[in-house]
Write an enzyme that holds these catalytic residues in place. Structure first.
Site, mmCIF file in Angstrom:
data_model
loop_
_atom_site.group_PDB
_atom_site.id
_atom_site.type_symbol
_atom_site.label_atom_id
_atom_site.label_comp_id
_atom_site.label_asym_id
_atom_site.label_seq_id
_atom_site.Cartn_x
_atom_site.Cartn_y
_atom_site.Cartn_z
ATOM 1 N N LYS A 64 -11.465 1.141 -2.708
ATOM 2 C CA LYS A 64 -10.398 1.718 -3.531
ATOM 3 C C LYS A 64 -10.776 1.669 -5.020
ATOM 4 C CE LYS A 64 -7.348 1.243 0.284
ATOM 5 N NZ LYS A 64 -6.671 0.304 1.167
ATOM 6 N N HIS A 97 -4.946 -3.281 -3.185
ATOM 7 C CA HIS A 97 -4.500 -2.354 -4.245
ATOM 8 C C HIS A 97 -4.247 -3.061 -5.567
ATOM 9 C CE1 HIS A 97 -4.005 0.909 -1.323
ATOM 10 N NE2 HIS A 97 -3.571 -0.036 -0.513
ATOM 11 N N SER A 128 0.792 -1.226 0.000
ATOM 12 C CA SER A 128 0.000 0.000 0.000
ATOM 13 C C SER A 128 0.826 1.278 0.000
ATOM 14 C CB SER A 128 -0.954 0.004 1.195
ATOM 15 O OG SER A 128 -0.246 -0.165 2.408
#
Ligand SMILES: *Cc1c(COP(=O)(O)O)cnc(C)c1O
Length: 396
Positions: A247, A215, A187
């Site tokens: 995200k 991610h 991250s």
């Protein structure tokens, strides 16, 4: 009401000391109140800032289809789920989203969680306990560390991506189960974990592998299935896969994917799943709309990859040394917290939001600008940011 004499004064004194210590080390954190202007522009008071500090990697957070799905579902089903999933909070929208995510990720089953933080607590605490061992990469996300602490298993950490040390840790005799845990894409550094190597070691040593691909999913791999799929690994090789909807999905919530037996174990044992209110069903409806865009809009990933390539080239031309990352996370390590804060402030004056990331989020002495790119950015915006960074560094 009568205040107990002094009790409050003692707390205030202690709090003031804590705050002073944080300030002296340039580690004080403050929230910026922002309003969203478009996918990459935010407003802070009367400042208009180009945002390079978000995780809305595909530019989906304000997509009209998601907004419509959220509104429609709220109109028909209300807002709150009203209870935890095991009591009466689990709805049709949750069930459909779980099914669609499982199909997308090519796993048997998916469990929706209220956040990625809670999902990681769920995995660690329902798969391990006292007498077991959890082995993690040193750069694993805070929620993975906290999960390990809460599980009561012994926590070992290996230097970033160091498979040799992991092997030695796995070889040491042990009695209980071993769970190896890694971010898929890290991250704060943006690099990818050696997932194939992790999986091979786990297989050799009878350890279980859990990858948190917060991610990676949506961004890399075939159809955006993430870094595990990008490495060609199956559900057998990576039996526990977690991801977030906050995200690349531009939404909120998270999920754990795996076998039916894994999901049953979590539903029955994971306290961070059992004892919290189920996500609002309208959010699940919005996440379903996001999943359609994630899986169908290959152009978003293509544009994002082009931006990443352009950004790295343009940074090199300006003499800026980025970390070795092929993801939308493109950190520029500055070192000292104070210097990083100052650089961030200079960029803000020039109209860019690039937040300084400091310890304990990153190791001491590696404070950085964590620049993040989004499919909603334009090439010219990256050039402008890089000009501003190069300029600000020169005069720093
Ligand atoms: C952001 C993040 C999480 C937490 O996910 P939330 O849904 O925001 O709680 C977990 N793991 C990693 C690696 C992350 O970057």
């Amino acid at each position: 009401m009568v205040e107990p004499a002094n009790a409050d004064g003692d707390l205030n004194q202690w709090l003031a000391q804590q705050a002073a210590q944080r300030q002296a080390r340039f580690l004080e954190r403050r929230r910026l109140t922002l309003s969203v202007s478009d996918a990459v522009t935010v407003r802070a008071g009367d400042e208009l800032l180009l945002n390079f500090s978000g995780n809305d990697y595909l530019g989906l957070a304000s997509h009209p289809e998601m907004i419509a799905a959220l509104k429609d579902a709220a109109d028909s089903h209300g807002v709150g789920s009203g209870a935890s999933a095991l009591v009466s909070g689990f709805r049709k929208q949750h069930q459909l989203l779980e099914k669609e995510l499982a199909e997308f990720l090519q796993r048997d089953k998916v469990l929706l969680c209220s956040s990625g933080y809670l999902a990681n607590l769920a995995v660690a605490t329902s798969l391990t306990t006292r007498g077991d061992v959890i082995i993690q990469d040193k750069l694993c996300h805070a929620s993975l560390i906290d999960g390990a602490r809460l599980s009561r298993a012994k926590l070992l950490r290996y230097p970033h991506a160091d498979l040799d040390v992991l092997q030695r840790q796995l070889e040491k005799s042990r009695t209980g189960n071993a769970l190896v845990v890694s971010d898929g894409v890290f991250s704060m550094d943006g690099d990818t974990a050696p997932v194939a190597g992790l999986s091979a070691l786990c297989r050799q040593h009878g350890a279980w592998l859990a990858v948190d691909d917060a991610h990676g999913i949506g961004i890399c791999g075939p159809a955006g299935r993430g870094s595990v799929a990008a490495a060609g690994l199956s559900a057998t090789q990576v039996p526990v896969l977690t991801g977030t909807l906050g995200k690349a999905f531009g939404c909120f919530g998270a999920f754990i994917a795996g076998s039916g037996a894994l999901i049953d174990q979590l539903v029955n044992e994971a306290r961070s799943y059992i004892y919290t209110t189920a996500m609002p069903p309208a959010l699940a409806a919005a996440a379903r709309a996001a999943l359609r865009r994630v899986s169908e809009d290959e152009w978003r990933r293509e544009h994002l990859q082009a931006l990443i390539g352009h950004f790295r080239e343009a940074a090199a031309q300006r003499g800026l040394a980025l970390m070795d990352s092929q993801s939308p996370i493109q950190p520029l390590v500055i070192g000292k917290s104070q210097d990083t804060l100052e650089l961030s402030a200079r960029l803000r004056k020039k109209g860019f939001l690039v937040v300084a990331i400091r310890p304990p989020t990153v190791p001491e002495g590696t404070s950085r600008l964590r620049i993040t790119l989004s499919a909603a950015h334009r090439f010219s915006q990256l050039d402008k940011l890089l000009d501003a960074v190069a300029e600000s560094c020169k005069h720093g």
